[in-house]
Enzyme design. Structure first.
Site, PDB file in Angstrom:
ATOM      1  N   ASP A   1      -3.946  -9.876 -13.625  1.00  0.00           N
ATOM      2  CA  ASP A   1      -4.162  -9.929 -15.077  1.00  0.00           C
ATOM      3  C   ASP A   1      -3.234  -8.920 -15.758  1.00  0.00           C
ATOM      4  O   ASP A   1      -3.358  -7.720 -15.558  1.00  0.00           O
ATOM      5  CB  ASP A   1      -5.624  -9.603 -15.392  1.00  0.00           C
ATOM      6  CG  ASP A   1      -6.023  -9.929 -16.822  1.00  0.00           C
ATOM      7  OD1 ASP A   1      -5.153  -9.848 -17.706  1.00  0.00           O
ATOM      8  OD2 ASP A   1      -7.194 -10.258 -17.052  1.00  0.00           O
TER       9      ASP A   1
ATOM     10  N   SER B   1     -12.217 -12.713 -22.022  1.00  0.00           N
ATOM     11  CA  SER B   1     -11.266 -11.989 -22.864  1.00  0.00           C
ATOM     12  C   SER B   1     -11.962 -11.484 -24.136  1.00  0.00           C
ATOM     13  O   SER B   1     -12.955 -10.770 -24.041  1.00  0.00           O
ATOM     14  CB  SER B   1     -10.064 -12.893 -23.168  1.00  0.00           C
ATOM     15  OG  SER B   1      -8.967 -12.149 -23.645  1.00  0.00           O
TER      16      SER B   1
ATOM     17  N   HIS C   1      -5.179 -13.796 -15.910  1.00  0.00           N
ATOM     18  CA  HIS C   1      -6.166 -13.552 -16.962  1.00  0.00           C
ATOM     19  C   HIS C   1      -7.199 -14.668 -17.056  1.00  0.00           C
ATOM     20  O   HIS C   1      -8.221 -14.498 -17.723  1.00  0.00           O
ATOM     21  CB  HIS C   1      -5.434 -13.393 -18.294  1.00  0.00           C
ATOM     22  CG  HIS C   1      -6.291 -12.893 -19.415  1.00  0.00           C
ATOM     23  ND1 HIS C   1      -7.015 -11.716 -19.333  1.00  0.00           N
ATOM     24  CD2 HIS C   1      -6.562 -13.415 -20.644  1.00  0.00           C
ATOM     25  CE1 HIS C   1      -7.678 -11.529 -20.467  1.00  0.00           C
ATOM     26  NE2 HIS C   1      -7.432 -12.539 -21.276  1.00  0.00           N
TER      27      HIS C   1
END
Length: 341
Positions: free
Chosen positions: A247, A111, A275
């Site tokens: 995601d 991320s 995610h």
């Protein structure tokens, strides 16, 4: 990227990761470390901390030295009023590795941590063996609208409400109820991780650091710092991209765009994952990382070659993939909403 016959390093019984601290520039930096051998640096995402890697850290440490830091402003690291840009985070990772006497590293970023990993490779290519991007931020401006709203002044006020008595427990209870209703959807898939991250936000310095970090990379239009214009610079670095099809924070099309923009990169898509693919299928994640480590040679830093690459630049000739993906990448590179570091 140079591939080689898989080099199987011995598996060792090792102690579990230990939480340690170092003071760098006057601030406490927390990190978890285990194992020995070639170094792997695991960088978490926004609002998260080093424990997010618990499901894979110890197993990887059977064959490698694995360091999972708490980024400044996160976890048990200090949370000062400071620069929380991806460039500053990359500097912090460089300084921590220097303090730990680690000269080169395979850097894994999830991320926001993926954006930090790319920035690290851009700023300090001489320190990078390999690059692994997991649901990485910074591919295009697209990001879930929740993050866009949270970057606004009202977002900071909403986070401040979490410090009021009973507010966070009420939010968590409501979240679990909603999660049962939408648990099979993409939105519900990552809800437990969202609730886990919310646990840290009521602490005033944590919520302030979260807000500063978010506003450094996201505004109401989306992500402000993107990597596509410099992806061609990974030409000499082995790159592995990992993403989940469900995601909802950063859509899986970003994986295909990053893959198209990075010459020689490898792509693994986790069907049904959200995610956090390393939470959804840690065994597969570990196998991919180990195989990638075993079958690729560490990058060789060549300053003259990098200088020539910079002079030549990227552009259409360096982008691969389907026609639609190539158009999407080139359009994103040419967007005037893009902001480079």
């Amino acid at each position: 990227m140079t591939e080689r016959k898989r080099n199987l390093r011995p598996v060792r019984d090792v102690a579990p990761p230990t939480l340690q601290f170092r003071t760098v520039h006057g601030y406490r930096r927390a990190f978890r470390i285990a194992g020995s051998g070639p170094a792997i640096l695991l960088i978490h995402g926004i609002g998260d901390n080093s424990t997010t890697w618990n499901g894979v850290h110890a197993k990887l440490a059977q064959r490698f030295t694995v360091i999972a830091p708490d980024l400044l402003g996160h976890g048990q690291s200090d949370k000062p009023r400071a620069d929380y840009s991806v460039a500053a985070y990359a500097n912090g990772m460089r300084d921590l590795l220097s303090v730990l006497d680690i000269e080169r590293v395979t850097i894994v970023g999830h991320s926001l941590g993926g954006g930090v990993a790319m920035q690290f490779a851009y700023q300090f290519p001489q320190l990078v063996d390999r690059l692994i991007l997991v649901s990485a931020g910074g591919v295009t401006k697209d990001v879930n609208i929740v993050f866009r709203l949270a970057s606004l002044p009202m977002g900071s006020e909403a986070m401040a409400l979490l410090r009021l008595p009973l507010v966070l427990p009420a939010v968590q209870i409501a979240g679990r109820i909603v999660g049962k209703a939408i648990g099979t959807t993409s939105l519900g898939h990552d809800l437990p991780n969202v609730l886990r991250i919310l646990d840290d936000l009521p602490e005033p310095t944590a919520s302030a650091a979260f807000g500063r970090t978010l506003r450094a990379v996201v505004d109401w239009r989306g992500q402000m710092v993107t990597m596509l214009d410099r992806c061609y610079l990974t030409e000499a670095i082995p790159v592995q991209i990992i993403w989940g099809t469900k995601d909802v924070v950063l859509p899986v099309r970003h994986a295909h765009m990053a893959h198209a923009a990075m010459p020689g990169s490898q792509l693994e898509i986790f069907e049904g994952s959200g995610h956090f693919p390393f939470h959804d299928d840690p065994a597969r994640f570990i196998d991919i990382v180990e195989r990638f480590m075993d079958t690729t040679e560490p990058a060789e830093y060549d300053q003259a070659a990098l200088r020539a690459l910079l002079r030549r630049g990227g552009g259409e000739a360096t982008v691969t993939g389907s026609a639609d993906t190539r158009v999407a990448v080139l359009n994103a590179i040419g967007s005037n909403e893009r902001s480079a570091t």
